[in-house]
Scaffold this motif. Sequence first.
Motif, short mmCIF file in Angstrom:
data_model
loop_
_atom_site.label_atom_id
_atom_site.label_comp_id
_atom_site.label_asym_id
_atom_site.label_seq_id
_atom_site.Cartn_x
_atom_site.Cartn_y
_atom_site.Cartn_z
N VAL A 236 0.47 -1.09 0.33
CA VAL A 236 -0.63 0.19 -0.06
C VAL A 236 1.02 0.90 -0.32
CG1 VAL A 236 -1.62 0.78 1.07
CG2 VAL A 236 -2.14 -1.36 1.02
N LEU A 237 2.14 1.24 0.68
CA LEU A 237 2.88 2.63 0.90
C LEU A 237 3.37 2.68 -0.65
CD1 LEU A 237 4.31 4.72 2.36
CD2 LEU A 237 5.34 2.92 3.43
N LEU B 15 3.56 5.76 -3.21
CA LEU B 15 4.74 6.85 -3.49
C LEU B 15 4.74 6.49 -4.47
CD1 LEU B 15 6.65 5.76 -0.69
CD2 LEU B 15 6.16 7.24 -1.47
N ASP B 16 4.17 5.76 -5.56
CA ASP B 16 4.03 5.83 -7.50
C ASP B 16 3.02 7.03 -7.34
OD1 ASP B 16 5.56 3.37 -7.52
OD2 ASP B 16 4.37 2.07 -7.67
N ARG B 17 2.19 7.37 -7.02
CA ARG B 17 1.13 7.72 -6.77
C ARG B 17 1.48 9.70 -6.63
NH1 ARG B 17 -4.89 5.75 -5.28
NH2 ARG B 17 -5.24 8.02 -6.30
N GLU B 18 2.74 9.53 -5.68
CA GLU B 18 3.33 10.89 -5.39
C GLU B 18 3.94 10.98 -6.42
OE1 GLU B 18 6.45 12.66 -2.51
OE2 GLU B 18 6.58 10.64 -3.74
N ALA B 19 5.29 10.45 -7.18
CA ALA B 19 5.93 10.48 -7.87
C ALA B 19 5.59 11.39 -9.19
CB ALA B 19 6.62 9.51 -8.18
N ALA B 20 4.05 10.74 -9.11
CA ALA B 20 3.32 11.47 -10.17
C ALA B 20 2.74 13.22 -9.98
CB ALA B 20 2.02 10.74 -10.68
N GLY B 21 3.30 13.26 -8.01
CA GLY B 21 2.69 14.77 -8.08
C GLY B 21 1.62 14.83 -7.82
N ILE C 282 0.43 11.99 2.82
CA ILE C 282 0.90 12.31 4.09
C ILE C 282 1.44 10.91 4.94
CG2 ILE C 282 -0.26 12.59 6.44
CD1 ILE C 282 -1.75 14.82 2.78
N LEU C 283 2.42 11.18 5.29
CA LEU C 283 2.65 9.46 6.31
C LEU C 283 2.97 10.48 7.77
CD1 LEU C 283 5.74 7.94 4.26
CD2 LEU C 283 3.01 8.20 4.16
N LEU D 122 8.03 2.17 8.30
CA LEU D 122 8.23 2.40 7.39
C LEU D 122 8.50 2.79 6.02
CD1 LEU D 122 4.30 0.22 7.57
CD2 LEU D 122 6.60 -0.49 8.06
N SER D 123 8.56 3.76 5.99
CA SER D 123 9.17 4.84 4.69
C SER D 123 10.93 4.90 4.55
CB SER D 123 8.41 5.69 4.66
OG SER D 123 8.65 6.98 5.42
N ARG D 124 11.42 4.42 5.43
CA ARG D 124 12.68 4.81 6.20
C ARG D 124 13.38 4.81 4.69
NH1 ARG D 124 17.01 3.03 11.36
NH2 ARG D 124 18.35 4.81 10.49
N ASP D 125 13.17 3.56 4.00
CA ASP D 125 14.45 3.65 3.16
C ASP D 125 13.22 3.32 1.54
OD1 ASP D 125 16.68 2.47 4.81
OD2 ASP D 125 15.71 0.32 4.98
N LEU D 126 12.54 4.34 1.80
CA LEU D 126 12.23 4.72 0.59
C LEU D 126 11.56 5.99 0.12
CD1 LEU D 126 8.23 2.92 1.11
CD2 LEU D 126 10.42 1.99 -0.32
N THR D 127 11.64 6.27 -1.10
CA THR D 127 12.00 7.78 -1.91
C THR D 127 10.17 8.13 -1.72
OG1 THR D 127 14.50 6.61 -3.29
CG2 THR D 127 13.73 8.68 -4.31
N PHE D 128 10.73 9.79 -1.83
CA PHE D 128 10.11 10.90 -2.13
C PHE D 128 10.27 11.37 -3.41
CE2 PHE D 128 10.86 9.75 2.77
CZ PHE D 128 9.42 9.16 2.53
N HIS D 129 9.25 11.86 -3.80
CA HIS D 129 9.91 13.02 -4.89
C HIS D 129 8.71 14.38 -4.81
CE1 HIS D 129 9.29 8.71 -5.75
NE2 HIS D 129 9.92 8.93 -6.87
N GLY D 130 9.02 14.85 -3.19
CA GLY D 130 8.21 16.58 -3.43
C GLY D 130 7.04 16.33 -3.11
#
Length: 547
Positions: free
Chosen positions: A378-379, A383-389, A393-394, A401-409
């Motif tokens: 789910v997370l 984040l895939d959707r977050e990459a598209a704008g 909110i986490l 759970l997101s510590r090693d994942l990538t964010f896109h602004g």
Amino acid sequence: MTGRHIPGDFPVSSAGERLFSAGSAQALDAQAPSWGLDPFALVEAAGRGCARILTEAYPGLFSASSPKIAAAVGSGNNGADAMVMLRALILDGHVSPAAAAVVINRMPGAEDRSPRSSALRALDKMGVSVYPWQGTIPKNDTSGIDQRAVLARADIIIDGIAGTGLQGPLSGVAGEMAAWIGECKKKAETGGSGVGKPRIVSIDIPSGNFDLFEPSMPIITADLTLAIDPKKLCLYSPGARVFAGIIRSVEGIFPPGLMQAFEGPELLTWNQVRHRVPPIGPDAYKYERGVAEIHAGSPGSAGAARIAARGAQAAGAGIVRLLVDEALYPILAVSAGGIMVAPVKAGEGADAPEENRFSPDAILLGPGWGRTPERLPVLRGALDREAAGFPLILDADAIALSRDLTFHGNTILTPHLGEFAAFTGLPKEKILSAAVPVIADTARKIRAVILFKSHVLIIAGEDGRVGIVDGMAPVLAAGGSGDLLAGFCLAIAARMKRGGYYDGYTCAAAAAALLAEIGRAPDKAHRFVDPLDLAERAASLAGRAWL
């Protein structure tokens, strides 16, 4: 009829009040002469302003009688401000010279023509007793008491020992003076016999505070801090804020044009930041107000999911969907009210195709969610959707759970101290002593907005913007306030996204300011309040501001 929102067609406030570092404050002082402001004029304005704000803060004390006031004076301009303040209180009839005293760390030399020396000379001529910290009884005093007794018997102690020029922990005579003032306060609070009950009033900042202050260092604990504009950033460091007590502004010292030349974090209040969120038009409908989706709750933590959903409602989301594990569905659905509760199987993500009409404008993951492996799909999908704008909110478990994942602004993280320490791997002590630079640096590195939760809320954007909201509301120090805050963020993000403009920093700043504002309600200041009751107050405030 359909409502509409054109990005930028709502009132936008100017930047919040800028907070100055010690370096910026020194640079400001250096530029003041080019504006025709000499040190004497600045000290005079600051001291008189402090006197006025002090009498407003304690009106009963000054109207009943002439209180005994002692100014503890150091070597810098804070000491000069304290003495000008004392002189103004005497000239305005609030204090008699016989009830006033100065305890000074070092007497000025005969050739000294500084503002500090001039202020001391005036008080001496007015008959105010002056006590060098390690000196002898002055010629105009026959009481036979020493400087320690002068401070101990005072009703008010003005703390002008050290200011922003401090380069390290208080030491020497300054440290001794601060330690004794602390003893006076401690004895008064524990009912020590023969000791007065001094109110400690610090000039600008409590002595001992500075940009690199750590909570283990010596510092004055003030009841009231008279913060001379521009306010100093170190006042609002989470590790130091509690020592300042009530903070009151002393304005009108420097011209606004001079201060505006300096960059710094902005001090935000609800009345400032609420104007940055687009209002809801009178012809709006529920979808236009934003669809907010929440993935939250687990066995034993159903309350977190409910509170987050109520927070989203309170901050104005048009539709709030709460997606919960099948086991929690009967518990939460039965009292959902206007919240749309839907069950999901482990590992399921967002809407099924037949439910596209509820496609969210923003998603919140984490309140009471748990950290089991089935949450990761789910997370990652979010984040895939977050990459598209897409706004994300986490909170709570989702942050871990997101510590090693990538964010896109487009993500807002809402950690408290423990969660932020675990996320970054930094010691809590380091975070508390350098919160703003550490949080701002982390936000830039991970490309996300961070809303740091504590008695001081810090908002840092990936673009370098930093905002501070002064919390200091005991009622918020209870389970559920963080879930409520996450719901505020979600609703504001959904509304902004649906309106065609999303800015994570502004969203987080508005949510933080709204939480602080409801926490300061007079009838709620020092008692436990159900977070759902706080949501009702938030709904009232947000409604008046944004409808």
